[in-house]
Design a protein around this motif. Structure first.
Motif, mmCIF file in Angstrom:
data_model
loop_
_atom_site.group_PDB
_atom_site.id
_atom_site.type_symbol
_atom_site.label_atom_id
_atom_site.label_comp_id
_atom_site.label_asym_id
_atom_site.label_seq_id
_atom_site.Cartn_x
_atom_site.Cartn_y
_atom_site.Cartn_z
ATOM 1 N N LEU A 67 13.108 -3.113 2.094
ATOM 2 C CA LEU A 67 12.787 -4.070 3.144
ATOM 3 C C LEU A 67 11.290 -4.127 3.397
ATOM 4 O O LEU A 67 10.734 -5.181 3.675
ATOM 5 C CB LEU A 67 13.527 -3.701 4.428
ATOM 6 C CG LEU A 67 14.901 -4.332 4.576
ATOM 7 C CD1 LEU A 67 15.661 -3.685 5.708
ATOM 8 C CD2 LEU A 67 14.764 -5.822 4.820
ATOM 9 N N PHE A 88 17.351 -19.120 1.144
ATOM 10 C CA PHE A 88 16.275 -18.279 1.615
ATOM 11 C C PHE A 88 16.609 -17.619 2.944
ATOM 12 O O PHE A 88 16.180 -16.500 3.221
ATOM 13 C CB PHE A 88 15.028 -19.116 1.755
ATOM 14 C CG PHE A 88 13.852 -18.307 2.170
ATOM 15 C CD1 PHE A 88 13.358 -17.330 1.317
ATOM 16 C CD2 PHE A 88 13.266 -18.486 3.388
ATOM 17 C CE1 PHE A 88 12.288 -16.563 1.692
ATOM 18 C CE2 PHE A 88 12.194 -17.716 3.765
ATOM 19 C CZ PHE A 88 11.707 -16.764 2.909
ATOM 20 N N PHE A 89 17.396 -18.292 3.713
ATOM 21 C CA PHE A 89 17.626 -17.796 5.070
ATOM 22 C C PHE A 89 18.893 -16.963 5.197
ATOM 23 O O PHE A 89 19.438 -16.815 6.262
ATOM 24 C CB PHE A 89 17.672 -18.949 6.064
ATOM 25 C CG PHE A 89 16.328 -19.538 6.301
ATOM 26 C CD1 PHE A 89 15.515 -19.026 7.290
ATOM 27 C CD2 PHE A 89 15.848 -20.558 5.512
ATOM 28 C CE1 PHE A 89 14.253 -19.537 7.511
ATOM 29 C CE2 PHE A 89 14.584 -21.080 5.723
ATOM 30 C CZ PHE A 89 13.795 -20.569 6.730
ATOM 31 N N ARG A 90 19.309 -16.434 4.116
ATOM 32 C CA ARG A 90 20.480 -15.567 4.236
ATOM 33 C C ARG A 90 20.053 -14.211 4.793
ATOM 34 O O ARG A 90 18.893 -13.860 4.801
ATOM 35 C CB ARG A 90 21.149 -15.410 2.879
ATOM 36 C CG ARG A 90 20.325 -14.605 1.924
ATOM 37 C CD ARG A 90 21.024 -14.533 0.594
ATOM 38 N NE ARG A 90 20.089 -14.361 -0.486
ATOM 39 C CZ ARG A 90 19.370 -13.260 -0.665
ATOM 40 N NH1 ARG A 90 19.487 -12.246 0.163
ATOM 41 N NH2 ARG A 90 18.527 -13.168 -1.677
ATOM 42 N N GLN A 91 21.018 -13.504 5.245
ATOM 43 C CA GLN A 91 20.763 -12.191 5.827
ATOM 44 C C GLN A 91 20.337 -11.214 4.732
ATOM 45 O O GLN A 91 20.810 -11.266 3.616
ATOM 46 C CB GLN A 91 22.024 -11.682 6.512
ATOM 47 C CG GLN A 91 21.834 -10.459 7.363
ATOM 48 C CD GLN A 91 20.809 -10.646 8.468
ATOM 49 O OE1 GLN A 91 19.711 -10.131 8.410
ATOM 50 N NE2 GLN A 91 21.197 -11.393 9.485
ATOM 51 N N HIS A 92 19.426 -10.362 5.081
ATOM 52 C CA HIS A 92 19.036 -9.333 4.121
ATOM 53 C C HIS A 92 19.949 -8.131 4.276
ATOM 54 O O HIS A 92 20.043 -7.562 5.345
ATOM 55 C CB HIS A 92 17.607 -8.890 4.374
ATOM 56 C CG HIS A 92 16.668 -10.041 4.443
ATOM 57 N ND1 HIS A 92 16.435 -10.867 3.382
ATOM 58 C CD2 HIS A 92 15.934 -10.526 5.457
ATOM 59 C CE1 HIS A 92 15.570 -11.798 3.739
ATOM 60 N NE2 HIS A 92 15.265 -11.622 4.991
#
Lengths: 179, 179
Positions: free
Chosen positions: A93, A81-85
């Motif tokens: 976005l 979940f905490f990966r970079q977008h």
DNA sequence: TAGACTATGTATAACCA
DNA sequence: TTGGTTATACATAGTCT
């Protein structure tokens, strides 16, 4: 003539806006319907017309989907979940952000609900010496709510782990029936 | 190859079904987003994935739209605070996303803690059919424990929190106002 | 699981009834 | 508001990465 490209911003002309609303609404419902059918999933759509009239689509029912959504405490348990977008567009976005806001809201709503139940039960307990019919009624109600919630909670936990499912055969939830 | 025509019935191949779900879900959310923007209306979409994961879109928010829908036609004049985000940069939106993710995590941790507390009481109410003096005694005890916990909880709220959970106490999330 | 790609099916803007 | 028609923009199935 045929279709022209339009900017995604509020349509100024009111007539055009109403026509567009009507057509896009049915288009949206159709898309939702296809999604549920093709993928065998549940979904709900609620739309208010410019005049405030509610329209809805739901599979199996709007209320069911909404209830499940509000009580599913698992809005966000995606592993990475905490990966970079690395979104390709601002629109993408924006959608992501809105979705996250909704999830925050859902989690908060759930938390508030839990707090209310805790407070309700605690309040009844504050005058135990006068545990009369009235209080018992209130307690009964609070406990029924509590049971409902904990049952859901257990179901979630059971569904979440594949191994422990067999052990806790919860069975259908029975009302408390205190009185 | 390009696109082929498909029948609107459940996709048998599981991989294809999952891919189709993912694509159509985002397509559906995009349609909903366009509808709200173009026509200036409120809408909410909730979808569960084949695995049961909830996804949602809402303008202004899922909760608000759903509440309004469930109170069936009653007009709650809701100024449209969070209609659409007008971000100026991808970086900015990425930051906002990270922030929201933290909030979600905090809210969920909070919820889990509350659910654990509720579970402590749940054991007492699992055999409701013989709610006699004995059970009432046990219940009283459990409720005393509960009160202790909720008191702590209230103290925490009053004192504020050192963790990021404090963000969630701010009430309704603040508008993005990115543009 | 999530991006690309491309050919093609679909949705829909503009217009009319 | 809803229902056609036409021309075109957009979405997406199939495939590969």
């Amino acid at each position: 003539m045929g279709r022209q490209k339009i900017e995604i911003k509020k349509i100024e002309n009111e007539d055009a806006r109403l026509v567009s609303f009507s057509k896009r609404r049915s288009g949206l419902f159709n898309k939702a319907s296809c999604l549920t059918t093709l993928c065998g999933v549940d979904a709900a759509v609620v739309v208010f017309s410019p005049a405030g009239t509610p329209y809805s689509f739901g599979s199996p029912r709007v209320e069911m989907v909404v209830d499940r959504f509000l009580s599913s405490g698992r809005e966000m348990e995606e592993p990475n979940f905490f990966r970079q977008h690395h979104a390709t567009s601002v629109q993408e976005l924006n959608r992501r952000c809105m979705e996250l806001e909704n999830q925050v809201e859902a989690a908060q709503a759930r938390r508030r609900a839990l707090e209310e139940r805790l407070s309700a039960v605690a309040a009844v307990r504050d005058e135990p010496e006068e545990m009369e019919v009235e209080e018992l009624e209130a307690l009964k109600e609070a406990l029924n709510q509590l049971k409902k919630m904990t049952d859901e909670h257990m179901k979630e936990r059971a569904a979440g782990s594949s191994s422990s499912a067999a052990q806790n055969e919860a069975g259908p939830s029975t009302p408390l029936d205190l009185g």
